[in-house]
Enzyme design. Sequence first.
Site, PDB file in Angstrom:
ATOM      1  N   GLY A  98       0.720  -1.046  -0.002  1.00 21.49           N
ATOM      2  CA  GLY A  98       0.018   0.020   0.049  1.00 21.49           C
ATOM      3  C   GLY A  98       0.751   1.291   0.070  1.00 21.49           C
ATOM      4  CG  ASN A 109      -5.523   3.878   8.654  1.00 22.46           C
ATOM      5  OD1 ASN A 109      -6.074   4.836   8.160  1.00 22.46           O
ATOM      6  ND2 ASN A 109      -4.689   3.901   9.230  1.00 22.46           N
ATOM      7  CD  GLN A 129      -7.293  -1.089   6.833  1.00 17.75           C
ATOM      8  OE1 GLN A 129      -7.941  -1.833   7.180  1.00 17.75           O
ATOM      9  NE2 GLN A 129      -5.801  -0.651   7.298  1.00 17.75           N
ATOM     10  CB  SER A 156      -1.722  -3.340   0.970  1.00 17.93           C
ATOM     11  OG  SER A 156      -0.755  -4.235   1.687  1.00 17.93           O
ATOM     12  CG  HIS A 206      -0.013  -6.564   4.905  1.00 15.55           C
ATOM     13  ND1 HIS A 206      -0.138  -6.046   6.250  1.00 15.55           N
ATOM     14  CD2 HIS A 206       0.520  -5.551   4.225  1.00 15.55           C
ATOM     15  CE1 HIS A 206      -0.021  -4.689   6.297  1.00 15.55           C
ATOM     16  NE2 HIS A 206       0.482  -4.524   4.963  1.00 15.55           N
ATOM     17  CB  THR A 215      13.305  -9.701  -9.965  1.00 15.41           C
ATOM     18  OG1 THR A 215      14.524  -9.236 -10.810  1.00 15.41           O
ATOM     19  CG2 THR A 215      12.868 -11.105 -10.337  1.00 15.41           C
ATOM     20  CB  CYS A 224       2.538   7.641  26.406  1.00 25.23           C
ATOM     21  SG  CYS A 224       0.760   7.502  26.832  1.00 25.23           S
TER      22      CYS A 224
HETATM   23  N1  PLP Z   1      -3.126   2.838   3.409  1.00 22.35           N
HETATM   24  C1  PLP Z   1      -3.798   2.449   4.682  1.00 22.35           C
HETATM   25  C2  PLP Z   1      -5.048   3.049   4.677  1.00 22.35           C
HETATM   26  C3  PLP Z   1      -3.255   1.646   5.406  1.00 22.35           C
HETATM   27  O1  PLP Z   1      -4.171   1.140   6.433  1.00 22.35           O
HETATM   28  C4  PLP Z   1      -2.222   1.030   5.195  1.00 22.35           C
HETATM   29  C5  PLP Z   1      -1.556   0.087   6.312  1.00 22.35           C
HETATM   30  O2  PLP Z   1      -1.939   0.161   7.563  1.00 22.35           O
HETATM   31  C6  PLP Z   1      -1.275   1.588   4.290  1.00 22.35           C
HETATM   32  C7  PLP Z   1      -1.896   2.529   3.580  1.00 22.35           C
HETATM   33  C8  PLP Z   1       0.233   1.059   4.026  1.00 22.35           C
HETATM   34  O3  PLP Z   1       0.090  -0.275   3.415  1.00 22.35           O
HETATM   35  P1  PLP Z   1       1.168  -1.332   3.492  1.00 22.35           P
HETATM   36  O4  PLP Z   1       1.330  -1.719   4.888  1.00 22.35           O
HETATM   37  O5  PLP Z   1       0.926  -2.273   2.516  1.00 22.35           O
HETATM   38  O6  PLP Z   1       2.434  -0.374   2.802  1.00 22.35           O
END
Ligand code: PLP
Length: 393
Positions: free
Chosen positions: A91, A170, A198, A218, A220, A256, A343
């Site tokens: 992402g 997010n 998200q 993304s 993951h 690659t 914190c």
């Molecule tokens: N954008 C949003 C809204 C996300 O929540 C995140 C990851 O938390 C990212 C971008 C970044 O993605 P990545 O962890 O694949 O670099």
Amino acid sequence: MSLERRIFRISSTSIEVSALTQIVYADNAATTIMDVDAFEAMRLYLLQEYGNASQPYSFARQPKKAIQEARETVASCIGALPEEIFFTSGGTESDNWAIKGTAFRNYDHRATITSAFEHHAVLHACEAIERLGCPVVYMWPDSKGYISPEMLERYITDETLLVSVMFANNEIGSIQPIKELCDIAHAHGALFHTDAVQAVGHIDIDVNDLGVDMLSASAHKFNGAKGVGFLYIRKGTPITVYADGGAQEHGLRAGTENVAGIVSLAAALRKNVENLKANREHIMGLQKMLLDSLNESGIHYTRNGGDHTLPGIISLSFDGKDGEAILHRMDLMGICISTGSACDSKNTEISHVLQALCMPESLAKGTIRISLGKNNTEEDVNAIVEALKKILL
Ligand code: PLP
């Protein structure tokens, strides 16, 4: 999700995935467990078909074919053409490419408009183009976390180059009116990008229905591997090369290919899209159970993000409490959640998202995010509620 024991056989080696049988993982907006089918799909390309997909010999044929098939799968999942899918490292890269690639291709000092509560991958990319002389305008969401079409109308001009607004936030899960925002951008001759990291794999997305020119995702975040993602770029969108050095990704992003990662991404996305409705119902059921139990418990909380949020992203503020302390106490009980503030020895830093909502400090400091995924169970929800009762009552 109480992580079940899973044994995968790789050649002669058995890998036991997660001995952490007692963990309750409720931080699915941060990352997700890999889907077993997605994992199985990538195995072949790590251990057997490991050829470099760009080589001309026959050993490269299978990896090359796998990438093409993955591109077709991803395209069909979001209503795009295969040649509009560009695989990236995730992402962050996709967002950087969309923002910088648009600004640098159209280096005429026209403005980019974004929102103040984007992920840092967008915000820091915007700061980077500003340092190079490209103006950026930041829109503030309303107190529930929405950018309205009226708000964009106030800021946009016929000189605007790009509008970038995230599909869903997010931290609080609020889903933005992307189609309407995109229509406004186009009416003023601007391009439109959405960070859908998200949302992809969790709610229905059709790039043609939305009309967006670029969309980031993304793997993951939807049960694929880490370190792989994609940027959808509508055919004909003016954008610079992201990485020079080779002909990969239609000559726009050299390097690659991460074949195994790409294969996992496609397998995970296809599976999530095929099961979208069932996953949504399951997660919404757990979400309702969690909120009902909290209501019965007598714990006072405010739910952030309004009425139109992603399934499973539950941002809760406990007035006068310390979100980070809640996180650590839950951690000691084997429960993973996230918080909206951090914190150091002197100060509490409130996340830029909660700041953008202009939330009172006593609520912002007491904010946590529980993010449920398709593998979570009712037992997980019970454990979370019991933990919150111990901490807060
Ligand atoms: N954008 C949003 C809204 C996300 O929540 C995140 C990851 O938390 C990212 C971008 C970044 O993605 P990545 O962890 O694949 O670099």
